[in-house]
Design an enzyme around this catalytic site. Structure first.
Site, PDB file in Angstrom:
ATOM      1  N   GLY A  34       0.768  -0.943  -0.064  1.00 47.62           N
ATOM      2  CA  GLY A  34       0.024   0.164   0.048  1.00 47.62           C
ATOM      3  C   GLY A  34       0.785   1.321  -0.021  1.00 47.62           C
ATOM      4  N   GLN A  40       2.702   9.928   1.536  1.00 45.98           N
ATOM      5  CA  GLN A  40       3.959   9.296   1.527  1.00 45.98           C
ATOM      6  C   GLN A  40       4.699   9.878   0.336  1.00 45.98           C
ATOM      7  OE1 GLN A  40       2.213   5.260   2.395  1.00 45.98           O
ATOM      8  NE2 GLN A  40       4.277   5.106   3.474  1.00 45.98           N
ATOM      9  N   CYS A  62       6.484  -0.405   6.896  1.00 48.69           N
ATOM     10  CA  CYS A  62       5.873   0.824   6.240  1.00 48.69           C
ATOM     11  C   CYS A  62       6.952   1.486   5.255  1.00 48.69           C
ATOM     12  CB  CYS A  62       5.554   1.880   7.252  1.00 48.69           C
ATOM     13  SG  CYS A  62       5.011   3.404   6.645  1.00 48.69           S
ATOM     14  N   LEU A  63       6.588   1.920   4.146  1.00 51.16           N
ATOM     15  CA  LEU A  63       7.648   2.259   3.219  1.00 51.16           C
ATOM     16  C   LEU A  63       8.078   3.475   3.517  1.00 51.16           C
ATOM     17  CD1 LEU A  63       5.943   1.976  -0.205  1.00 51.16           C
ATOM     18  CD2 LEU A  63       7.719   0.570   0.630  1.00 51.16           C
ATOM     19  N   HIS A 107      -3.739   0.654   8.140  1.00 55.65           N
ATOM     20  CA  HIS A 107      -2.505   1.353   8.020  1.00 55.65           C
ATOM     21  C   HIS A 107      -2.581   2.429   7.051  1.00 55.65           C
ATOM     22  CE1 HIS A 107       1.899   0.855   8.157  1.00 55.65           C
ATOM     23  NE2 HIS A 107       1.468   1.713   7.076  1.00 55.65           N
ATOM     24  N   GLU A 108      -3.249   2.586   5.880  1.00 54.85           N
ATOM     25  CA  GLU A 108      -3.302   3.628   5.077  1.00 54.85           C
ATOM     26  C   GLU A 108      -3.987   4.478   5.360  1.00 54.85           C
ATOM     27  OE1 GLU A 108      -0.847   3.506   2.879  1.00 54.85           O
ATOM     28  OE2 GLU A 108      -0.337   1.214   3.156  1.00 54.85           O
ATOM     29  N   HIS A 146      -2.588   6.745   7.741  1.00 54.78           N
ATOM     30  CA  HIS A 146      -1.231   7.700   6.994  1.00 54.78           C
ATOM     31  C   HIS A 146      -2.209   9.087   6.497  1.00 54.78           C
ATOM     32  CE1 HIS A 146       2.482   6.076   6.400  1.00 54.78           C
ATOM     33  NE2 HIS A 146       1.816   4.816   5.975  1.00 54.78           N
TER      34      HIS A 146
HETATM   35 ZN   LIG Z   1       2.713   2.874   5.883  1.00 55.95          ZN
END
Ligand SMILES: [Zn+2]
Length: 158
Positions: free
Chosen positions: A45, A50, A93-94, A135-136, A139
């Site tokens: 995701g 991000q 997480c990226l 999770h997204e 963000h």
């Molecule tokens: Zn993340």
């Protein structure tokens, strides 16, 4: 193909800002394309903040590593229902490379969103799919997984 730079760090200002709703889906066509180019095959995701845009949109890989794997863009996603039943699972997480933490999430959720054509969609998801959405969506509210990290008493025994 435009691969965007992914912002990192728990104290990054953009990652910590609550994102705004998208009013005109047509205005984000480029961002949609660029986010698709940015998500690697193994990534589950990516949320717009991000890549530096504080707008409410995320790209989700549903049913990862199965035959029904699909990429879904969710514009203005809203979790309308959350199951009381929760489970703990490991997340990465990226924006926090190399970090893995245990997070407690609702097992099942209902999410309402607009697709890239501006049409309203509703999905009922569970387990990993539900976890990725939670999770997204976090963000989009400036919340990172470390804020929700839980202590797993069994971690040291494995
Ligand atoms: Zn993340």
């Amino acid at each position: 193909m435009a691969k965007l730079k992914i912002l990192t760090g728990t104290d990054n200002k953009i990652l910590r800002t609550k994102s705004v709703e998208i009013k005109h889906v047509t205005k984000i066509a480029k961002l949609i394309k660029d986010m698709k180019d940015t998500l690697d095959a193994k990534d589950l995701g990516l949320a717009a903040p991000q890549v530096g845009e504080n707008v409410r949109m995320c790209l989700i890989r549903l049913n990862p590593s199965t035959k029904s794997e699909t990429l879904v863009f969710m514009i203005n996603p809203k979790i309308t229902e959350m199951d009381k039943e929760k489970e703990i699972g490991e997340e990465g997480c990226l924006s926090l490379p190399g970090l893995w933490v245990n997070v407690e999430r609702a097992k099942k959720i209902t999410v309402k969103f607009l697709d890239t054509k501006g049409k309203e969609q509703i999905l009922m998801l569970e387990r990993l799919n539900a976890r990725i959405i939670q999770h997204e969506v976090d963000h989009l509210d400036g919340i990172l997984m470390v804020d929700r990290a839980v202590f797993d008493a069994n971690a040291g025994l494995r």
